[in-house]
Scaffold this active site. Structure first.
Site, PDB file in Angstrom:
ATOM      1  N   ASP A 255       0.841  -1.223   0.062  1.00  0.00           N
ATOM      2  CA  ASP A 255       0.116   0.034  -0.053  1.00  0.00           C
ATOM      3  C   ASP A 255       0.801   1.228   0.063  1.00  0.00           C
ATOM      4  O   ASP A 255       1.952   1.319   1.033  1.00  0.00           O
ATOM      5  CB  ASP A 255      -0.876   0.268   1.429  1.00  0.00           C
ATOM      6  CG  ASP A 255      -1.652  -1.147   1.545  1.00  0.00           C
ATOM      7  OD1 ASP A 255      -1.165  -2.396   1.280  1.00  0.00           O
ATOM      8  OD2 ASP A 255      -2.821  -1.145   1.812  1.00  0.00           O
TER       9      ASP A 255
ATOM     10  N   HIS B 148      -0.993   4.476  -0.710  1.00  0.00           N
ATOM     11  CA  HIS B 148      -2.178   5.297  -0.212  1.00  0.00           C
ATOM     12  C   HIS B 148      -1.649   7.018  -0.357  1.00  0.00           C
ATOM     13  O   HIS B 148      -1.930   7.929   0.482  1.00  0.00           O
ATOM     14  CB  HIS B 148      -2.345   5.322   1.276  1.00  0.00           C
ATOM     15  CG  HIS B 148      -3.175   4.114   1.649  1.00  0.00           C
ATOM     16  ND1 HIS B 148      -4.612   3.904   1.261  1.00  0.00           N
ATOM     17  CD2 HIS B 148      -3.052   2.985   2.318  1.00  0.00           C
ATOM     18  CE1 HIS B 148      -5.187   3.067   1.542  1.00  0.00           C
ATOM     19  NE2 HIS B 148      -4.008   1.944   2.238  1.00  0.00           N
TER      20      HIS B 148
ATOM     21  N   ASP C  56      -3.983  -0.127  -3.429  1.00  0.00           N
ATOM     22  CA  ASP C  56      -3.927   0.712  -2.578  1.00  0.00           C
ATOM     23  C   ASP C  56      -3.316   2.049  -2.827  1.00  0.00           C
ATOM     24  O   ASP C  56      -2.476   2.432  -2.055  1.00  0.00           O
ATOM     25  CB  ASP C  56      -4.112   0.570  -1.333  1.00  0.00           C
ATOM     26  CG  ASP C  56      -5.432  -0.207  -0.528  1.00  0.00           C
ATOM     27  OD1 ASP C  56      -5.931  -0.420  -1.337  1.00  0.00           O
ATOM     28  OD2 ASP C  56      -5.447  -0.365   0.651  1.00  0.00           O
TER      29      ASP C  56
ATOM     30  N   ASP D  16      -6.415   7.358  -1.641  1.00  0.00           N
ATOM     31  CA  ASP D  16      -7.042   7.346  -0.330  1.00  0.00           C
ATOM     32  C   ASP D  16      -6.178   7.631   0.726  1.00  0.00           C
ATOM     33  O   ASP D  16      -5.280   7.462   0.592  1.00  0.00           O
ATOM     34  CB  ASP D  16      -8.285   6.311  -0.103  1.00  0.00           C
ATOM     35  CG  ASP D  16      -9.303   6.331  -0.624  1.00  0.00           C
ATOM     36  OD1 ASP D  16      -9.819   7.359  -1.314  1.00  0.00           O
ATOM     37  OD2 ASP D  16      -9.969   5.324  -0.888  1.00  0.00           O
ATOM     38  N   ARG D  17      -6.909   8.456   1.906  1.00  0.00           N
ATOM     39  CA  ARG D  17      -6.162   8.580   3.032  1.00  0.00           C
ATOM     40  C   ARG D  17      -4.884   9.893   2.838  1.00  0.00           C
ATOM     41  O   ARG D  17      -4.843  10.651   3.299  1.00  0.00           O
ATOM     42  CB  ARG D  17      -5.496   7.312   3.709  1.00  0.00           C
ATOM     43  CG  ARG D  17      -6.293   6.153   4.012  1.00  0.00           C
ATOM     44  CD  ARG D  17      -7.058   6.671   5.262  1.00  0.00           C
ATOM     45  NE  ARG D  17      -8.067   5.499   5.567  1.00  0.00           N
ATOM     46  CZ  ARG D  17      -7.685   4.406   6.064  1.00  0.00           C
ATOM     47  NH1 ARG D  17      -6.311   4.264   6.760  1.00  0.00           N
ATOM     48  NH2 ARG D  17      -8.548   3.368   6.340  1.00  0.00           N
TER      49      ARG D  17
ATOM     50  N   ASN E 158      -8.484  -2.787  -2.203  1.00  0.00           N
ATOM     51  CA  ASN E 158      -9.554  -2.433  -1.822  1.00  0.00           C
ATOM     52  C   ASN E 158      -9.991  -1.217  -1.903  1.00  0.00           C
ATOM     53  O   ASN E 158     -11.136  -0.724  -2.123  1.00  0.00           O
ATOM     54  CB  ASN E 158     -10.047  -3.114  -0.410  1.00  0.00           C
ATOM     55  CG  ASN E 158      -9.013  -2.260   0.517  1.00  0.00           C
ATOM     56  OD1 ASN E 158      -7.775  -2.359   0.536  1.00  0.00           O
ATOM     57  ND2 ASN E 158      -9.873  -1.591   1.448  1.00  0.00           N
ATOM     58  N   HIS E 159      -8.885  -0.266  -1.868  1.00  0.00           N
ATOM     59  CA  HIS E 159      -9.275   1.061  -1.980  1.00  0.00           C
ATOM     60  C   HIS E 159      -9.479   1.820  -3.616  1.00  0.00           C
ATOM     61  O   HIS E 159      -9.974   2.742  -3.882  1.00  0.00           O
ATOM     62  CB  HIS E 159      -8.263   2.021  -1.337  1.00  0.00           C
ATOM     63  CG  HIS E 159      -8.317   2.193  -0.139  1.00  0.00           C
ATOM     64  ND1 HIS E 159      -8.990   3.195   0.615  1.00  0.00           N
ATOM     65  CD2 HIS E 159      -8.299   1.447   1.066  1.00  0.00           C
ATOM     66  CE1 HIS E 159      -9.257   2.906   2.047  1.00  0.00           C
ATOM     67  NE2 HIS E 159      -8.671   1.894   2.222  1.00  0.00           N
TER      68      HIS E 159
ATOM     69  N   HIS F  52      -3.492  -8.308  -2.809  1.00  0.00           N
ATOM     70  CA  HIS F  52      -3.858  -7.151  -2.136  1.00  0.00           C
ATOM     71  C   HIS F  52      -4.102  -7.681  -0.721  1.00  0.00           C
ATOM     72  O   HIS F  52      -3.732  -7.321   0.226  1.00  0.00           O
ATOM     73  CB  HIS F  52      -4.889  -6.220  -2.510  1.00  0.00           C
ATOM     74  CG  HIS F  52      -4.710  -4.941  -1.610  1.00  0.00           C
ATOM     75  ND1 HIS F  52      -3.865  -3.767  -1.252  1.00  0.00           N
ATOM     76  CD2 HIS F  52      -5.831  -4.833  -0.855  1.00  0.00           C
ATOM     77  CE1 HIS F  52      -4.234  -3.080  -0.443  1.00  0.00           C
ATOM     78  NE2 HIS F  52      -5.346  -3.597  -0.032  1.00  0.00           N
TER      79      HIS F  52
ATOM     80  N   ARG G 260     -14.501  -6.444   8.734  1.00  0.00           N
ATOM     81  CA  ARG G 260     -14.512  -5.877   7.447  1.00  0.00           C
ATOM     82  C   ARG G 260     -15.903  -5.800   6.813  1.00  0.00           C
ATOM     83  O   ARG G 260     -16.089  -4.849   6.225  1.00  0.00           O
ATOM     84  CB  ARG G 260     -13.497  -6.211   6.273  1.00  0.00           C
ATOM     85  CG  ARG G 260     -12.188  -6.587   6.739  1.00  0.00           C
ATOM     86  CD  ARG G 260     -11.327  -5.582   6.638  1.00  0.00           C
ATOM     87  NE  ARG G 260      -9.893  -5.606   6.817  1.00  0.00           N
ATOM     88  CZ  ARG G 260      -9.049  -4.682   6.365  1.00  0.00           C
ATOM     89  NH1 ARG G 260      -9.400  -3.267   6.508  1.00  0.00           N
ATOM     90  NH2 ARG G 260      -7.722  -5.105   6.668  1.00  0.00           N
TER      91      ARG G 260
ATOM     92  N   HIS H  99      -2.711  -4.852   2.693  1.00  0.00           N
ATOM     93  CA  HIS H  99      -3.742  -4.344   3.162  1.00  0.00           C
ATOM     94  C   HIS H  99      -3.949  -4.201   4.706  1.00  0.00           C
ATOM     95  O   HIS H  99      -5.155  -3.366   5.079  1.00  0.00           O
ATOM     96  CB  HIS H  99      -4.631  -5.702   2.758  1.00  0.00           C
ATOM     97  CG  HIS H  99      -6.218  -5.441   3.299  1.00  0.00           C
ATOM     98  ND1 HIS H  99      -6.741  -4.390   2.723  1.00  0.00           N
ATOM     99  CD2 HIS H  99      -7.330  -6.196   3.732  1.00  0.00           C
ATOM    100  CE1 HIS H  99      -8.273  -4.645   2.921  1.00  0.00           C
ATOM    101  NE2 HIS H  99      -8.488  -5.800   3.517  1.00  0.00           N
TER     102      HIS H  99
END
Length: 448
Positions: free
Chosen positions: A121, A123, A150, A153-154, A182-183, A234, A313, A340
């Site tokens: 990730d 991000h 990922d 996001d964030r 997943n993002h 992921h 989740r 993840h």
């Protein structure tokens, strides 16, 4: 095929209304021969698509230095004056065509002169990604890069990060592989900031840009197998799809429904089932027969044997060491690399090691190991508390001849980060993707 308008070249600031020479979004991009030198290039604004449609090393270097410069020197609302929407369209169109052609599970067969870099990730932490690429030796003709999802996001620069990696994919399509996280979904990007980020940076063209990004997300492959020995995904493992679909519980739209999940069969899925899964969905389903994408993107390891619902989740599985062993043995693998889980998620799972160094070895079984890899140092960028995790990020290098003996490279965050406002309410949003409003997720396709 589309073209960009002809205007004069920009001379100084990104606020100039100038664009570039006439260019077209050519679909062909002959393989380049990049050098290992990544010396900074002068910032040229606005960025333009090459007149011959081919991305070369100089263009990639200029993109890197321009994105880094713009993150520190212009407000996000002026980003479209740095990377015009017409250039965005060319970039995403070319990358999407490459990605959609790749299978759900990409098999990578490096030679004895190659190495493979696996990244977790990131991000939206653009500056750490640039640092990682330089440290890991991008670009090189004897090195593969696998990014494990990922990208957005964030962090505040998810768009720049994603576009940079798409450009790298176009530049070296047989050396760069981008997997879905997943993002990379409509649901997560609407909650954790990427949608608002895009709308801020592209204004009245923001909805168009966001839809194109979602369409590109749908094309991202799910997994890789490296040298027939290493499986990357992921989230992780997945169930067999021979399952009776459950009915969605009745009730309020925003009610958490993870506690109502149906019991999960005690059968891992096969690579054949993985290859047949339909990945072109905005949000992977948590019910029905197309469960494999959701499992691959959302599942987590457990120390408890067997398969069980991932109730925290609200989607995906928990799988134990016995399942890791079964999967490795059945497919003659030695290693599973997944991502993840950052330091916030691991803080809530004391049975596992923390993410201080950017990786953990979660299962050690007879046939091999399960590793969690996280490549966003000092994560998350925005925190409500003054006490930060101060975690390192890491990437993995796999070397010949077996490619199954991972070498870990931990690294710290680039500081100081440019000051910028968050694109989501980080003081109230949940820390580790828990309690998702699954009833609001959709599996419809994107249309412009």
């Amino acid at each position: 095929m589309s073209s960009l308008p002809e205007t004069e070249a920009a001379e100084s600031s990104p606020s100039s209304s100038a664009a570039a020479d006439v260019v077209t979004c050519s679909e062909d991009n002959p393989s380049q021969s990049p050098s290992s030198s990544m010396s900074p290039q002068p910032v040229e604004l606005p960025l333009s698509w090459p007149s011959n449609g081919n991305l070369n090393l100089e263009w990639i270097q200029n993109l890197m230095s321009t994105l880094e410069w713009s993150s520190r020197n212009i407000p996000p609302s002026e980003f479209s004056s740095v990377l015009p929407v017409e250039v965005f369209d060319c970039l995403v169109l070319r990358a999407s065509k490459l990605l959609h052609k790749e299978p759900n599970c990409v098999r990578i067969d490096p030679s004895d002169s190659d190495s493979v870099v696996v990244v977790g990730d990131v991000h939206g932490q653009l500056h750490d990604v640039l640092s990682l690429l330089g440290d890991a030796g991008f670009p090189a003709q004897n090195r593969f890069f696998i990014f494990n999802g990922d990208y957005v996001d964030r962090g505040a620069w998810g768009l720049e990060t994603f576009l940079l990696l798409l450009a790298c994919k176009i530049f070296m399509p047989q050396r760069i592989y981008l997997l879905r996280g997943n993002h990379e979904s409509k649901y997560c990007t609407s909650v954790y900031g990427f949608e608002k980020e895009v709308l801020t940076k592209y204004g009245d063209k923001g909805k168009h840009v966001y839809r194109k990004c979602l369409g590109c997300f749908e094309g991202l492959p799910l997994t890789t197998i490296i040298a027939g020995r290493v499986f990357t995904a992921h989230g992780g493992l997945f169930r067999s799809v021979t399952v009776t679909p459950s009915k969605r519980p009745k009730g309020k739209k925003n009610r958490k429904i993870s506690s109502n999940l149906e019991p999960i069969p005690s059968s891992l899925g096969t690579l054949d089932e993985l290859s047949r899964a339909r990945r072109s969905v905005l949000d992977p389903p948590w019910e029905g027969l197309n469960l494999i994408p959701g499992d691959v993107l959302w599942s987590d390891p457990s120390m408890k044997p067997g398969l069980s619902p991932n109730k925290e989740r609200g989607i995906g599985l928990l799988w134990g060491p016995d399942c890791t062993e079964d999967f490795l043995k059945k497919f003659n693998l030695k290693l599973i690399i997944r991502s993840h889980e950052g330091p916030d998620a691991r803080e809530k799972r004391p049975e596992f090691a923390g993410m201080d160094e950017g990786y953990t070895i979660d299962h050690v079984v007879e046939s091999g190991k399960l590793i969690t890899l996280f490549s966003a140092p000092d994560y998350p960028q925005f925190q409500a508390s003054e006490d930060r995790y101060n975690n390192k990020g890491a990437y993995i290098v796999l070397e010949p001849p077996t490619f199954d003996d991972p070498v870990f490279h931990s690294f710290g965050a680039v500081t100081p980060r440019p000051k910028v406002n968050a694109y989501y309410n980080y003081e109230e949003v949940i820390d580790s993707d828990e309690e998702l409003d699954m009833a609001s997720m959709t599996t419809n396709s994107v249309h412009d």
